[in-house]
Structures are given as C-alpha cells and as structure tokens.
Design a protein around this motif. Structure first.
Motif, mmCIF file in Angstrom:
data_model
loop_
_atom_site.group_PDB
_atom_site.id
_atom_site.type_symbol
_atom_site.label_atom_id
_atom_site.label_comp_id
_atom_site.label_asym_id
_atom_site.label_seq_id
_atom_site.Cartn_x
_atom_site.Cartn_y
_atom_site.Cartn_z
ATOM 1 N N VAL A 1 -48.933 -14.492 27.077
ATOM 2 C CA VAL A 1 -48.876 -15.408 28.219
ATOM 3 C C VAL A 1 -47.539 -16.145 28.200
ATOM 4 C CG1 VAL A 1 -49.892 -17.509 29.217
ATOM 5 C CG2 VAL A 1 -51.365 -15.671 28.360
ATOM 6 N N LEU B 1 -56.825 -19.142 30.540
ATOM 7 C CA LEU B 1 -55.842 -18.166 30.997
ATOM 8 C C LEU B 1 -56.043 -16.863 30.249
ATOM 9 C CD1 LEU B 1 -54.654 -20.940 31.859
ATOM 10 C CD2 LEU B 1 -52.381 -20.002 31.409
ATOM 11 N N VAL C 1 -50.920 -13.563 31.491
ATOM 12 C CA VAL C 1 -50.742 -14.480 32.620
ATOM 13 C C VAL C 1 -49.335 -15.075 32.584
ATOM 14 C CG1 VAL C 1 -51.449 -16.768 33.488
ATOM 15 C CG2 VAL C 1 -53.164 -15.023 32.973
ATOM 16 N N VAL D 1 -57.468 -18.439 35.275
ATOM 17 C CA VAL D 1 -56.473 -17.470 35.720
ATOM 18 C C VAL D 1 -56.727 -16.182 34.955
ATOM 19 C CG1 VAL D 1 -54.032 -17.000 36.098
ATOM 20 C CG2 VAL D 1 -54.849 -19.369 36.083
#
Length: 204
Positions: free
Chosen positions: A57, A71, A75, A111
């Motif tokens: 991420v 998340l 992401v 997300v």
C-alpha cells in the motif's frame, strides 16, 4: 520485523509494521495500527489507532487515514487525501462540553484491493471503495464506489470504468456491455451497473 523508519517519524510501540515497509519523515502511525509488508508511508502521513492496511500500500505525503479504516492490498492513497470517520462531527456536545473519544462512534472507510484515491480526494465515512476503482483527484466520495469504477466530482459520480492497469476502458465494437483495457488487452463485461473481469483473458 525489518522495516525502515526515518528519525522524525512517530510509530507507536504497539503498531505492527510489515517487512520492507518504509515510513518517511514526520509520518505518524498510532497505537495498534497494522501495516502489511512492502508499504510506503509518505512524509507527514497519518494512520489512526487500529487502522488495518494490507501489503504493498502507498500512502502519499500528508494522507490522513482515520480509524477504523481498512485498506486492502495494493491500495494507493494520494497526497493530502482524507479518509474520515465521523458522520456528525462536532467539537462539543449539545451542552457545550468538549467531546472525548467515548462521546461519538467512529465509522469506517473501506478501500478494497487495488483501488486508488487521487490527490486531495475525500472519502466521507461510512463508505466503501470497490476493488481496482479509481477516485479522481479532488473528488468527494459520499456513496459506495463499485469495483473498477472511475468516479469524479463533488459529490463523486461514476464517469467511466478502469481496469487493473488504471487506464480508462473503451467499449468494444459490436459487444454491448463489453469493455477492453487499451493498456493490457484485458476484457470486462458490464451488467446492471457492475463490471466484472471476463474469464479466460488476463493481462499479459
């Protein structure tokens, strides 16, 4: 764990940081947050208590990820993007007393895998950004975003579709509801406002 942290960063001792993750200057990672492997936390970024972040991420400079956000893997959170957590934000209660942590209920932004949030975008919790979706810079997300959707504006609305490569898809001639990624050649099918990857055709 083997991760890299700049001297001016603040990482709480109860946070879990995965192997190969880098935490840059002035970033703050709060208590009980959990970051996976291979992440990049940019300068001045903030990760709230108990936030869950997957592998690979990227949080760009001054991104703000408030608890209890989740998340997924891969992401991207652009510079100065904000993931909120309060439906009814107030500094004080109706009697004018300063509100504390127990005086309101935090709600999450989720997300999903591979999704991207553009620079200075805002996700107003509670909301979910679907897999491989793309939120344009400056957009304000107030409703759930479908998988592979390209959304823009205030409030954010779907203006197209994107594939895993992040490139806007183009319609296939003679195939209503058929979409193709110009970058990878991957094929997708749209039905009832949702997009799915076509089986048997993967990016090369």
């Amino acid at each position: 764990m083997n991760f890299r942290m700049q001297p001016t960063a603040q990482v709480d001792e109860t946070a879990t940081i995965g192997d190969g993750t880098t935490v840059w200057d002035l970033a703050q990672i709060r208590e009980d947050a959990r970051l996976g492997s291979g992440c990049i936390v940019g300068r001045g970024a903030y990760v709230g208590p108990g936030v869950r972040i997957g592998d690979n991420v990227k949080l760009q400079n001054y991104a703000l990820v408030y608890e209890p956000a989740v998340l997924g893997d891969g992401v991207f959170v652009g510079p100065a993007a904000v993931l909120t957590n309060d439906c009814f934000p107030r500094s004080v209660d109706p009697k004018g007393r300063l509100k504390r942590g127990g005086d309101w209920e935090a709600v999450a932004v989720e997300v999903a895998e591979g999704a991207s949030l553009g620079a200075r975008s805002v996700c107003v919790a509670p909301v979910r950004v679907g897999r491989w979706a793309l939120v344009a810079a400056g957009a304000v997300v107030t409703k759930d975003v479908p998988d592979f959707a390209l959304v823009a504006g205030v409030p954010a609305r779907r203006i197209g579709w994107v594939g895993r490569a992040g490139v806007r898809l183009v319609g296939r001639d003679g195939e209503p509801g058929g979409w193709e990624c110009p970058a990878s050649g991957a094929l997708y099918d749209e039905k009832d406002g949702h997009l799915v990857e076509r089986a048997g055709r993967l990016p090369g």
